[in-house]
Design an enzyme around this catalytic site. Sequence first.
Site, PDB file in Angstrom:
ATOM      1  N   LYS A   1       4.039 -10.962   2.035  1.00  0.00           N
ATOM      2  CA  LYS A   1       2.693 -11.301   2.493  1.00  0.00           C
ATOM      3  C   LYS A   1       2.565 -12.782   2.820  1.00  0.00           C
ATOM      4  CE  LYS A   1       0.124  -7.579   0.182  1.00  0.00           C
ATOM      5  NZ  LYS A   1       1.256  -6.800  -0.285  1.00  0.00           N
TER       6      LYS A   1
ATOM      7  N   LYS B   1      -1.955 -12.069  -5.955  1.00  0.00           N
ATOM      8  CA  LYS B   1      -1.363 -10.902  -5.310  1.00  0.00           C
ATOM      9  C   LYS B   1       0.157 -11.003  -5.290  1.00  0.00           C
ATOM     10  CE  LYS B   1      -3.531  -9.336  -1.626  1.00  0.00           C
ATOM     11  NZ  LYS B   1      -4.156  -9.262  -0.290  1.00  0.00           N
TER      12      LYS B   1
ATOM     13  N   GLY C   1      -0.778  -1.494  -2.955  1.00  0.00           N
ATOM     14  CA  GLY C   1      -1.279  -0.429  -3.815  1.00  0.00           C
ATOM     15  C   GLY C   1      -1.908  -0.913  -5.101  1.00  0.00           C
ATOM     16  N   GLY C   2      -2.347  -2.183  -5.132  1.00  0.00           N
ATOM     17  CA  GLY C   2      -3.002  -2.698  -6.321  1.00  0.00           C
ATOM     18  C   GLY C   2      -2.060  -3.219  -7.391  1.00  0.00           C
TER      19      GLY C   2
ATOM     20  N   HIS D   1     -12.841  -4.065   3.409  1.00  0.00           N
ATOM     21  CA  HIS D   1     -11.443  -3.854   3.785  1.00  0.00           C
ATOM     22  C   HIS D   1     -11.444  -2.987   5.039  1.00  0.00           C
ATOM     23  CE1 HIS D   1      -7.078  -3.146   2.401  1.00  0.00           C
ATOM     24  NE2 HIS D   1      -7.200  -2.657   3.622  1.00  0.00           N
TER      25      HIS D   1
ATOM     26  N   HIS E   1      -8.110  -1.985  -6.865  1.00  0.00           N
ATOM     27  CA  HIS E   1      -7.567  -2.451  -5.590  1.00  0.00           C
ATOM     28  C   HIS E   1      -6.832  -1.353  -4.833  1.00  0.00           C
ATOM     29  CE1 HIS E   1      -8.650  -6.363  -7.185  1.00  0.00           C
ATOM     30  NE2 HIS E   1      -7.832  -6.184  -8.202  1.00  0.00           N
TER      31      HIS E   1
ATOM     32  N   GLU F   1      -4.198  -4.855   8.471  1.00  0.00           N
ATOM     33  CA  GLU F   1      -5.309  -4.823   7.524  1.00  0.00           C
ATOM     34  C   GLU F   1      -6.004  -6.175   7.478  1.00  0.00           C
ATOM     35  OE1 GLU F   1      -4.348  -3.162   3.762  1.00  0.00           O
ATOM     36  OE2 GLU F   1      -3.574  -1.318   4.631  1.00  0.00           O
TER      37      GLU F   1
ATOM     38  N   ARG G   1       4.289   1.247   8.531  1.00  0.00           N
ATOM     39  CA  ARG G   1       4.540   2.665   8.260  1.00  0.00           C
ATOM     40  C   ARG G   1       3.270   3.443   8.566  1.00  0.00           C
ATOM     41  NH1 ARG G   1       1.318   2.990   3.875  1.00  0.00           N
ATOM     42  NH2 ARG G   1       1.323   1.282   2.368  1.00  0.00           N
TER      43      ARG G   1
END
Length: 649
Positions: A116, A147, A153-154, A197, A224, A264, A281
Site C-alpha cells: 500500500k 494499516k 480484510g481488516g 468507502h 474494517h 478503492e 483481482r
Amino acid sequence: MITSLLVANRGEIARRIFRTCRELGIATVAVHSDPDTDAPHVHEADTAVRLPGAAPADTYLRADLIIQAALAAGADAVHPGYGFLSENAEFASAVQEAGLTWIGPSASAIAAMGSKTEAKRLMATAGVPVLTVAAQPTEADLPLLVKAAAGGGGRGMRIVRRLAELEGALESARAEAAKAFGSDEVFCEPYLPTGRHVEVQLLADEHGSVWTLGERDCSLQRRHQKVIEEAPAPGLSDEGRAGLHRAAVAAARAIGYTGAGTAEFLLAPDGRIFFLEMNTRLQVEHPVTECVTGLDLVALQLRIAEGEALPSGQPQIRGHAIEARLYAEDPEHDWRPQAGTLHLLQLADACAEFTTTGREGGLRLDSGVTGPAAVGIHYDAMLAKVIAWAPTRAAAARRLADALGRARIHGLTTNRDLLVAALRHPAFLDGRLHTGFLAEHAAELNPAGPDKHAPLAALAAALADAAARPNAFPSGWRNLPSQSQLKCYRAADGTEHEVRYRLTRTGLHAEGHPDTELLAATPGRVTLRTGGLTRTFEIATYGDAVHLDSPLGAITLTALPRHLEPAVHTDPGALLAPMPGTVVRTAVAPGERVTAGQPLLWLEAMKMEHRVCAPADGLLTELRVSPGQQVELGALLAVVQQTAAGQLP
C-alpha cells in the site's frame, strides 16, 4: 484457448467461477484441504485434487502444490479467485513459468499494488489524490489508522485516538500483519470516522481499453471488513462520480493494468476523494456490478486472458443492487465467529444461484454451502452473499431485507438480524452512510433485552413436540380438566420460558396466553391465532435445539430437561475460551496485576483475532496457554483473582 481451468480457491467463489466455466464449455479442476473433502465446490468440479492438511498455510497458500495439481489434472489455466494467493505476484509468475495461463493482471502490476505504501507513491506520481501523514505523527494528525502495507480484510489495522496508544498499536499491527501476510510493514494515515468507502470496478484488456463499470459503496463495515455493499454508490453528484472514475482509470493506466480489478477510495464528508488501494483481482462484492450491468465478469476475465479485446462502448448501469454478507458470527458479542454445524440455509424460491444479472427474480445467492455443513475455524466465517436487484435503491433494500428476514438459517448464530435491521434503518435508506455506521447505530441494530415473542414461540415449540409423539392425540389432550403439561425452554439470551398448557375439547388452555387458539399442529408446523391474528411457525428440531421461523422472526430455543443436571462449577475469575481457535499471543504473565478490560491474550479463529480481557481488577494467578496452542470452546485460558479497589490479593 482455455480448455481446462483450475480454481486456486474454495467455497462460493470457486462455485461461482465453475458456473461460468460450465456455460463456456471449459473443464474445471478443484483443489481442496481435508476439511473441504465433501464441500460443494469439490463435487461440482470435473476433477478434484487433494491438498493434504487443514490450515491455509499447508493447503490453499501452497503455490507449489497448486501448480502441481494443475499440471497433474491437465489444466491449462489458473484462476485465483479472491483471498489466499490471488494477489501474490510470485504465484502469478510461477503459474506462467509452468506454461499455464494466469487469469489476472501481470505479476508486475500485482507487485506494484502489493504494498500500500508503494501503491500510494505510484498514485501520487500519477496525480491521484492520496492520504498522507508525517513519519512522526503529532496531536494534530489524530485520529490515525494504522494499516498493514501488504494486507487487507481488516487484518493489521488499528485505530489510534491518543498518541500514547500509537506505540502499542504499531506493535500489535506489525505482529498481526507478519502472521497474516508475511510482512510486518505498517504505516499510518489519517482516520476519517465518517468517511465513505467507495470503489470503482475496472476491466482492462491488452489492447488499451479500460472500462469503469460503475462504482460500489462498501461503507457498512465491521472490524474494517465489508458487510453490505451496493451499486451504484448513492448520493454522488455527476461531477463527483466522473472524478472518481477518472482517478480509477489513471490508477489502472499508471501500472499497465489488464483484467478485472478495483480501485478503492475514501470519500471524505466534504466530497474529496483519496486513493486507498487497488485490489488486483475479482472482488467479493462483484455480484452487485454484474446485476446492474448484466455482465459476467468471470467470462470477461477469461476473454481478456485469452487475448481478446473488450467490445467497443461501455455498458450502461441500470437499476440498483445491494449485497449482504451472511456471516456465522455473533454481533452482540464482539462479532464472535461461530463454529459448528450449519443444519439449514434456505432462502426464497425466487433466489437464483450465481445468476449474472439478477434481474429476472431480483434475488441472487452466492454460497459455498448447499446443505448441512460443518463450519470450522480455519476459514472465513462468511456463509453466503445474498444480492437483490431492483429498479430503485429503496426497492432493492426492501427486497433484500425481506429475503433475509424470511430465510431459514439453522444451527449457527449469524448476523442476519443485524443485516435486516441495517437495511431497514432510516439512515441507511436516506443514504447517510459511512464506515462507522454499524458502530454508531449499534444500540438500534442490536437491541438489548429478551425477545418479546419468545413466550409464544416456546408455546409453539411445546405443541410441535407434543404432535411429534406417537400417541393418537397430542400430549395434554383431555376430555376433563386435569393437570397442565409442562415444557421448559431457554432462549439465546439465557431467559428461561416455562410452558404450561392443556388440550381439551374446548381447545387450547395455555397459562399466560388466555386469548391464544391452536388451529393446527404437526411436528414441523404450528398455527396459532392470538388476539385475532393468525401466524404459522415453521419448526425444526436438532437434538435439544429448536429453530422456529415465523412472521415474528426467527428464534432458537433449547429444550430443557425436567430435572436439570447439577451445574458445572467454574471458579470466579476463570476465563474460558469463547470459541475454538489458536492462541496468537499473550500480553501478561502469572503474578502480574491487571485492570478490568485489559487484554490478556488474543485468539485467532476464522481469519479474525479476538481479545480475551481481564473481567475485573486483580491478579493474574494462572495462564494456562501459550502462543501457537490450539484450544477448544470452553477451555480454561487464565484465572484472574479479583481484588477490591486499592487492595492486593
